[in-house]
Design a protein around this motif. Structure first.
Motif, short mmCIF file in Angstrom:
data_model
loop_
_atom_site.label_atom_id
_atom_site.label_comp_id
_atom_site.label_asym_id
_atom_site.label_seq_id
_atom_site.Cartn_x
_atom_site.Cartn_y
_atom_site.Cartn_z
N ASP A 81 0.84 -1.19 0.00
CA ASP A 81 0.00 0.00 0.00
C ASP A 81 0.89 1.25 0.00
OD1 ASP A 81 -2.65 1.32 0.44
OD2 ASP A 81 -1.65 1.94 2.31
N TYR A 82 0.55 2.21 -0.84
CA TYR A 82 1.36 3.42 -0.95
C TYR A 82 1.42 4.20 0.37
CZ TYR A 82 3.39 7.77 -2.55
OH TYR A 82 4.21 8.86 -2.69
N ALA A 83 0.31 4.27 1.09
CA ALA A 83 0.29 5.00 2.36
C ALA A 83 1.30 4.39 3.34
CB ALA A 83 -1.11 5.00 2.96
N TYR A 84 1.36 3.06 3.39
CA TYR A 84 2.34 2.38 4.25
C TYR A 84 3.76 2.70 3.80
CZ TYR A 84 5.33 -1.34 6.02
OH TYR A 84 6.36 -2.03 6.59
N LEU A 85 4.01 2.57 2.50
CA LEU A 85 5.34 2.85 1.95
C LEU A 85 5.76 4.29 2.22
CD1 LEU A 85 7.79 1.95 0.25
CD2 LEU A 85 6.50 2.66 -1.78
N SER A 86 4.85 5.21 1.99
CA SER A 86 5.13 6.62 2.19
C SER A 86 5.48 6.92 3.65
CB SER A 86 3.93 7.45 1.74
OG SER A 86 4.17 8.81 1.93
N HIS A 87 4.68 6.36 4.56
CA HIS A 87 4.94 6.58 5.99
C HIS A 87 6.28 5.96 6.40
CE1 HIS A 87 4.23 7.07 10.26
NE2 HIS A 87 4.50 5.79 10.42
N LEU A 88 6.53 4.74 5.98
CA LEU A 88 7.79 4.06 6.28
C LEU A 88 8.97 4.86 5.73
CD1 LEU A 88 9.31 1.54 7.37
CD2 LEU A 88 8.96 0.52 5.10
N PHE A 89 8.85 5.33 4.50
CA PHE A 89 9.92 6.08 3.85
C PHE A 89 10.26 7.34 4.64
CE2 PHE A 89 12.14 8.63 0.76
CZ PHE A 89 12.80 7.72 -0.03
N SER A 90 9.24 8.13 4.96
CA SER A 90 9.51 9.40 5.65
C SER A 90 10.03 9.15 7.07
CB SER A 90 8.29 10.30 5.65
OG SER A 90 7.17 9.67 6.19
N VAL A 92 11.89 6.52 8.13
CA VAL A 92 13.25 5.98 8.09
C VAL A 92 14.23 6.92 7.38
CG1 VAL A 92 14.69 4.08 7.26
CG2 VAL A 92 12.44 3.60 8.25
N VAL A 93 13.83 7.45 6.23
CA VAL A 93 14.75 8.25 5.41
C VAL A 93 14.81 9.70 5.88
CG1 VAL A 93 15.27 8.99 3.05
CG2 VAL A 93 14.38 6.70 3.46
N GLY A 94 13.71 10.21 6.42
CA GLY A 94 13.73 11.58 6.94
C GLY A 94 13.17 12.62 5.99
N ILE A 95 12.81 12.20 4.78
CA ILE A 95 12.11 13.07 3.83
C ILE A 95 10.96 12.26 3.25
CG2 ILE A 95 14.11 14.51 3.22
CD1 ILE A 95 14.34 12.88 0.61
N THR A 96 9.98 12.94 2.68
CA THR A 96 8.86 12.22 2.09
C THR A 96 9.27 11.57 0.78
OG1 THR A 96 8.02 14.09 0.82
CG2 THR A 96 7.23 13.87 3.11
N LEU A 97 8.50 10.60 0.36
CA LEU A 97 8.73 9.98 -0.94
C LEU A 97 8.64 11.03 -2.04
CD1 LEU A 97 6.94 6.52 -1.20
CD2 LEU A 97 9.16 7.11 -2.12
N GLU A 98 7.67 11.92 -1.93
CA GLU A 98 7.51 12.97 -2.93
C GLU A 98 8.76 13.85 -3.01
OE1 GLU A 98 4.53 16.66 -4.12
OE2 GLU A 98 4.25 15.64 -2.21
N GLN A 99 9.32 14.22 -1.85
CA GLN A 99 10.54 15.02 -1.84
C GLN A 99 11.70 14.25 -2.48
OE1 GLN A 99 10.55 15.72 2.40
NE2 GLN A 99 10.11 17.89 2.13
N ASN A 160 24.69 16.21 -7.21
CA ASN A 160 24.79 15.31 -6.06
C ASN A 160 24.79 13.86 -6.52
OD1 ASN A 160 24.58 17.44 -4.13
ND2 ASN A 160 22.41 17.56 -4.61
N PRO A 161 25.59 13.01 -5.88
CA PRO A 161 25.52 11.58 -6.18
C PRO A 161 24.12 11.05 -5.87
CG PRO A 161 27.45 12.08 -4.84
CD PRO A 161 26.60 13.32 -4.87
N LEU A 162 23.59 10.18 -6.71
CA LEU A 162 22.22 9.70 -6.56
C LEU A 162 21.97 9.01 -5.24
CD1 LEU A 162 21.51 8.33 -10.15
CD2 LEU A 162 21.09 10.62 -9.21
N ASP A 163 22.97 8.32 -4.71
CA ASP A 163 22.76 7.61 -3.45
C ASP A 163 22.85 8.53 -2.23
OD1 ASP A 163 25.49 8.05 -3.66
OD2 ASP A 163 26.04 6.12 -2.82
N GLN A 164 23.12 9.80 -2.44
CA GLN A 164 23.20 10.74 -1.32
C GLN A 164 22.06 11.75 -1.33
OE1 GLN A 164 27.12 12.43 -1.11
NE2 GLN A 164 28.09 10.43 -1.09
N ILE A 165 21.05 11.48 -2.13
CA ILE A 165 19.89 12.39 -2.22
C ILE A 165 18.89 12.00 -1.16
CG2 ILE A 165 17.96 13.08 -3.68
CD1 ILE A 165 19.89 12.83 -6.05
#
Length: 165
Positions: A81-90, A92-99, A160-165
């Motif tokens: 589910d996108y809502a789950y993925l989006s919440h998990l992403f933000s 853990v990663v600290g920015i939203t999937l959209e960002q 910026n290197p792609l893995d550092q975005i």
């Protein structure tokens, strides 16, 4: 290390099971020396797959399918589910999937501008922007420069290197 992978694809290597704890530690150590890392838990694997899909579409496809939106695309490809993925992403990663998607697109815009092969209008079309104004607005929010100002600098250091975005 005499470990033959079962499969290898962008961002993923499947190893045969079982691998001893000592082999796993040695493999992890060797990968770190080469700038890679092992990802073991399911949530981390899911996030890396999401990042890899985004990078693949933005940086390795000629044009983004304008009929597909990111939430449907990622949900379908990852089977979550996108809502789950989006919440998990933000979380853990600290920015939203959209960002994250916007930052990846901005890096691709920088690449196109640096090599000066396409107009800003053509870049906007290739990356699925609704208009040049939309691309310019996002680009300036992320970089502080308009695409035209960035193009004038031709400063590779601003990429910026792609893995550092």
């Amino acid at each position: 290390m005499s470990i033959t992978p079962m499969s290898v694809s962008l961002g993923e290597v499947k190893l045969p099971a079982p691998i001893s704890e000592a082999e796993l530690l040695e493999l992890n150590d060797k990968l770190k020396k080469k700038g890679f890392e092992l990802i073991g838990d399911e949530k981390s694997v899911l996030l890396e797959k999401a990042k890899t899909l985004i990078i693949e579409v933005i940086h390795h496809k000629d044009e983004f399918d304008l009929k597909t939106n990111w939430s449907d695309f990622l949900s379908e490809k990852l089977g979550v589910d996108y809502a789950y993925l989006s919440h998990l992403f933000s979380t853990v990663v600290g920015i939203t999937l959209e960002q994250y998607i916007i930052r990846q697109k901005v890096e691709k815009v920088k690449e196109h501008l640096f090599y000066d092969e396409l107009s800003v209008k053509e870049i906007a079309y290739k990356l699925g922007y609704s208009s040049v104004a939309h691309l310019s607005s996002q680009f300036k929010k992320v970089t502080g420069l308009t695409p035209t100002a960035f193009k004038a600098t031709h400063d590779i250091q601003k990429r910026n290197p792609l893995d550092q975005i």
